[in-house]
Design a protein around this motif. Structure first.
Motif, PDB file in Angstrom:
ATOM      1  N   ILE A   1       0.704  -1.173  -0.038  1.00  0.00           N
ATOM      2  CA  ILE A   1       0.101  -0.064  -0.014  1.00  0.00           C
ATOM      3  C   ILE A   1       0.743   1.155  -0.031  1.00  0.00           C
ATOM      4  O   ILE A   1       1.711   1.569   0.961  1.00  0.00           O
ATOM      5  N   TRP A   2       0.717   2.015  -1.002  1.00  0.00           N
ATOM      6  CA  TRP A   2       1.402   3.242  -1.282  1.00  0.00           C
ATOM      7  C   TRP A   2       0.781   4.392  -0.472  1.00  0.00           C
ATOM      8  O   TRP A   2      -0.558   4.617  -0.893  1.00  0.00           O
ATOM      9  N   ARG A   3       1.281   5.150   0.264  1.00  0.00           N
ATOM     10  CA  ARG A   3       0.613   6.330   0.903  1.00  0.00           C
ATOM     11  C   ARG A   3       1.535   7.477   0.703  1.00  0.00           C
ATOM     12  O   ARG A   3       2.699   7.403   0.900  1.00  0.00           O
ATOM     13  N   ARG A   4       0.867   8.696   0.484  1.00  0.00           N
ATOM     14  CA  ARG A   4       1.677   9.617   0.099  1.00  0.00           C
ATOM     15  C   ARG A   4       2.349  10.420   1.572  1.00  0.00           C
ATOM     16  O   ARG A   4       3.392  10.831   1.425  1.00  0.00           O
ATOM     17  N   PHE A   5       1.590  10.217   2.592  1.00  0.00           N
ATOM     18  CA  PHE A   5       2.073  10.898   3.843  1.00  0.00           C
ATOM     19  C   PHE A   5       2.174   9.724   4.908  1.00  0.00           C
ATOM     20  O   PHE A   5       1.455   9.156   5.072  1.00  0.00           O
ATOM     21  N   SER A   6       2.990   9.924   5.848  1.00  0.00           N
ATOM     22  CA  SER A   6       3.069   8.910   6.756  1.00  0.00           C
ATOM     23  C   SER A   6       2.147   9.289   7.867  1.00  0.00           C
ATOM     24  O   SER A   6       1.454  10.480   7.630  1.00  0.00           O
ATOM     25  N   SER A   7       1.762   8.484   8.829  1.00  0.00           N
ATOM     26  CA  SER A   7       0.568   8.410   9.561  1.00  0.00           C
ATOM     27  C   SER A   7       0.767   9.923  10.761  1.00  0.00           C
ATOM     28  O   SER A   7       0.008  10.498  10.833  1.00  0.00           O
ATOM     29  N   ALA A   8       2.093  10.154  10.789  1.00  0.00           N
ATOM     30  CA  ALA A   8       2.631  11.190  11.826  1.00  0.00           C
ATOM     31  C   ALA A   8       2.129  12.345  11.172  1.00  0.00           C
ATOM     32  O   ALA A   8       1.542  13.493  11.529  1.00  0.00           O
ATOM     33  N   GLN A   9       2.459  12.512   9.846  1.00  0.00           N
ATOM     34  CA  GLN A   9       2.274  13.706   8.955  1.00  0.00           C
ATOM     35  C   GLN A   9       0.677  13.674   8.980  1.00  0.00           C
ATOM     36  O   GLN A   9       0.030  15.148   8.708  1.00  0.00           O
ATOM     37  N   ARG A  10      -0.153  12.692   8.590  1.00  0.00           N
ATOM     38  CA  ARG A  10      -1.534  12.863   8.424  1.00  0.00           C
ATOM     39  C   ARG A  10      -2.083  13.293   9.601  1.00  0.00           C
ATOM     40  O   ARG A  10      -2.952  14.209   9.671  1.00  0.00           O
ATOM     41  N   LEU A  11      -1.506  12.784  10.852  1.00  0.00           N
ATOM     42  CA  LEU A  11      -2.000  13.442  12.058  1.00  0.00           C
ATOM     43  C   LEU A  11      -2.042  14.707  12.368  1.00  0.00           C
ATOM     44  O   LEU A  11      -2.840  15.563  12.708  1.00  0.00           O
ATOM     45  N   ALA A  12      -0.859  15.439  11.975  1.00  0.00           N
ATOM     46  CA  ALA A  12      -0.583  16.790  12.213  1.00  0.00           C
ATOM     47  C   ALA A  12      -1.453  17.399  11.224  1.00  0.00           C
ATOM     48  O   ALA A  12      -2.048  18.572  11.663  1.00  0.00           O
ATOM     49  N   ARG A  13      -1.531  17.168   9.814  1.00  0.00           N
ATOM     50  CA  ARG A  13      -2.691  17.907   9.098  1.00  0.00           C
ATOM     51  C   ARG A  13      -3.971  17.848   9.413  1.00  0.00           C
ATOM     52  O   ARG A  13      -4.840  18.451   9.513  1.00  0.00           O
ATOM     53  N   PHE A  14      -4.314  16.284  10.018  1.00  0.00           N
ATOM     54  CA  PHE A  14      -5.819  16.413  10.437  1.00  0.00           C
ATOM     55  C   PHE A  14      -5.991  17.272  11.954  1.00  0.00           C
ATOM     56  O   PHE A  14      -6.956  17.945  12.029  1.00  0.00           O
ATOM     57  N   THR A  15      -4.886  17.441  12.693  1.00  0.00           N
ATOM     58  CA  THR A  15      -5.051  18.375  13.733  1.00  0.00           C
ATOM     59  C   THR A  15      -5.318  19.761  13.365  1.00  0.00           C
ATOM     60  O   THR A  15      -6.059  20.481  13.873  1.00  0.00           O
ATOM     61  N   VAL A  16      -4.711  20.285  12.331  1.00  0.00           N
ATOM     62  CA  VAL A  16      -4.913  21.541  11.727  1.00  0.00           C
ATOM     63  C   VAL A  16      -6.383  21.674  11.539  1.00  0.00           C
ATOM     64  O   VAL A  16      -7.085  22.711  11.648  1.00  0.00           O
ATOM     65  N   TYR A  17      -6.632  20.570  10.569  1.00  0.00           N
ATOM     66  CA  TYR A  17      -8.210  20.693  10.045  1.00  0.00           C
ATOM     67  C   TYR A  17      -9.200  20.778  11.372  1.00  0.00           C
ATOM     68  O   TYR A  17      -9.966  21.454  11.356  1.00  0.00           O
TER      69      TYR A  17
END
Lengths: 278, 290
Positions: free
Chosen positions: A20-36
């Motif tokens: 499974i290829w993902r563009r961002f690591s889960s930590a990066q996604r967590l950071a983005r999600f926090t901002v949202y």
């Protein structure tokens, strides 16, 4: 948009047949999600708590119609007297304020440039001056100077100057730091004193940046000086304030039109000068 | 150019010789300064009496008086609300307008009106726009929020248009070639190219709205500005000082948060990255201007 580091892409490696290829690591996604999440929460809280008076809102179309009806036949008879004088005062405030800020910002900008003044405490002190100048709004500077010098154009000029120091100094400091070291080394090797290194080494390199910063700031200052009068710091804002307090809407219309014209002319002038000279 | 002495002779005696024009301009500038100072009735005596006042003024500013905390917190939170609402609404409205104004994607009859809207929203200072909205929707935070929305439309619209006009059309063409409808061209060809710049100016606009939302209160459009101006007119200088300190603190916090958001979206930072001193945070700081 930089692509994500492939090494950080999460996915079962090796054993499994499917990767499974993902563009961002889960930590990066967590950071983005926090901002949202924070953004949405801020919007929801703001909508819920902001005080809106429904009667006023329902009244709005009527009020706008009233405003336009009072303003409409624009009466240019108001212009020749007080409005013209106030408008020229505004331009003087903007121009003198910009000139004063250039004089004050050059030493601070030089102090902020690490390659010119390799003393970190001095750099930090200069940056502190620049940041505090920028984080105080020009209207607040105007309030302070009205408190000190009394109402009038002097307070406005100083407010414009002090607000601009941060802007001009920051950009000038950055331009100085980006200057090429070659010519300066050549001058130093020839035994040139500090003043000669500045005039023949740095100045020719930062000259275009300096003039374009000055023009850009002048353009901003013309806009800003138009409102300083609302707190008593001279210029067309004072004429606007008195016209508003007396509900002289036709006069308000003339003043707004005058401000609009000056702002557009200033922008055209700056674009033309920049194209021809710089 | 075989003889090296010939080139030397061709050079002017003084390579740094100045031309006449800058000198004339300097003289004209000096004359203007004298004239303008006379017009504004700026004189040395006024500056000197002012400096005497300054000592008195600053002694009354300090120590700051934080006793009326309720008033302070209420004003600041209202300013924050204005900034959040104005940025949201402004960005939502600015994106379609900015897109319509992009000359490389839209026909002339669409770009013209959109550009006109952007120029009109940019030409007045938010405080002046706030005056008009106070008349339209009455005193209070709504007027301030609407005024800053207009300012945001002008700023974001202009930068978004410029960003779209600078994109590479190869990707747009590639997506068009697959027969994709216009919405897909936007979503996959245009937006990915401008996203990082969009984050840059959206955070900048939030920052700028926060600064201005503390000011629109001067004309009655809600927020801490009204409290500030009232305190100033009542010569409550110690309270003025407290308000100013709070405003500056709020703006600084806003700036730090904006930098964090930029680091997350542009530099792909994670939350622990933000706490680490250095790296990501410092690199994005360069992106801001005034």
């Amino acid at each position: 948009m930089s692509a994500a580091d492939p090494a950080r892409a999460v996915g079962p490696v090796g054993t499994s047949t499917e990767r499974i290829w993902r563009r961002f690591s889960s930590a990066q996604r967590l950071a983005r999600f926090t901002v949202y999440l924070v953004i949405v929460a801020a919007i929801v809280v703001s909508i819920q708590t902001v005080e809106v008076i429904p009667e006023f809102l329902a009244d709005a179309p009527e009020q706008v119609a009233d405003l336009l009806a009072r303003m409409w036949p624009i009466d240019f008879a108001h212009y020749p007297g007080t409005v013209h004088a106030a408008l020229t005062e505004t331009i003087h405030i903007a121009t003198l304020g910009t000139l004063l800020s250039l004089m004050l910002a050059v030493p601070v900008g030089i102090l902020a440039a690490h390659n010119l003044v390799p003393v970190t405490p001095l750099n930090l002190a200069a940056k502190l001056i620049l940041v505090s100048s920028r984080s105080v709004n020009s209207l607040v500077w105007a309030l302070l100077f009205v408190g000190i010098f009394g109402p009038g154009a002097l307070a406005g000029t100083l407010a414009i100057a002090f607000r601009s120091i941060g802007f001009v100094g920051k950009l000038l400091g950055e331009a100085l730091e980006e200057a090429q070291a070659g010519p300066i080394e050549a001058l130093t090797a020839a035994g040139a004193p500090w003043a000669s290194r500045m005039t023949f080494g740095y100045w020719p390199q930062v000259k275009p940046a300096f003039w374009s910063i000055a023009l850009f700031r002048w353009d901003i200052n013309v806009r800003e000086s138009a409102v300083l009068g609302l707190v008593g710091a001279g210029g067309i804002g004072m004429a606007l304030d008195s016209a508003l307090n007396l509900f002289q809407w036709p006069r308000v219309a003339v003043i707004l039109l005058a401000i609009f014209a000056v702002v557009i002319l200033a922008e055209v002038a700056v674009t033309q000068v920049r194209r021809r000279v710089i | 150019m075989t003889d090296p002495t010939a080139t030397v002779a061709a050079l002017p005696a003084d390579p740094f010789r100045r031309s006449l024009w800058p000198r004339l301009a300097a003289v004209a500038l000096a004359v203007y300064v004298v004239y303008a100072c006379a017009q504004l009735e700026v004189s040395w005596e006024r500056v000197q009496t002012g400096l005497d006042n300054a000592a008195k003024f600053f002694s009354r500013l300090f120590p700051p008086n934080f006793h009326r905390r309720d008033l302070l917190v209420k004003g600041l939170s209202e300013s924050l609300e204005i900034a959040v609402l104005a940025s949201t609404l402004g960005i939502l409205l600015a994106l379609p307008i900015g897109l319509c104004a992009a000359r490389n994607l839209m026909p002339l009859w669409v770009t013209w009106p959109a550009r006109l809207v952007i120029v009109l929203s940019r030409s007045f200072h938010p405080v002046i726009v706030a005056i008009l909205f106070v008349k339209a929707v009455g005193f209070g935070a709504l007027a301030g929020a609407l005024a800053l929305t207009v300012a945001s439309i002008g700023f974001i619209g202009k930068l978004f248009t410029e960003a779209i006009e600078e994109i590479s059309l190869k990707q747009v063409e590639a997506i068009r070639a697959t027969g994709a409808p216009f919405a897909s061209v936007l979503a996959f060809g245009v937006l990915p190219q401008v996203f990082s710049r969009f984050i840059g100016f959206a955070t900048y606009q939030l920052d700028s709205n926060l600064r201005n939302s503390t000011m629109v209160g001067i004309v009655g459009a809600g927020g801490i500005g009204g409290t500030l101006f009232a305190a100033f007119q009542r010569f409550d200088y110690d309270f003025v000082c407290a308000i100013l300190i709070s405003i500056i603190t709020l703006i600084m916090i806003g700036e730090v948060l904006a930098t964090a958001v930029r680091a997350i979206f542009i530099e792909n930072a994670t939350l622990p990255d933000l706490l680490r001193p250095g790296a990501a945070m410092r690199r994005v700081r360069h992106a801001e201007d005034d």
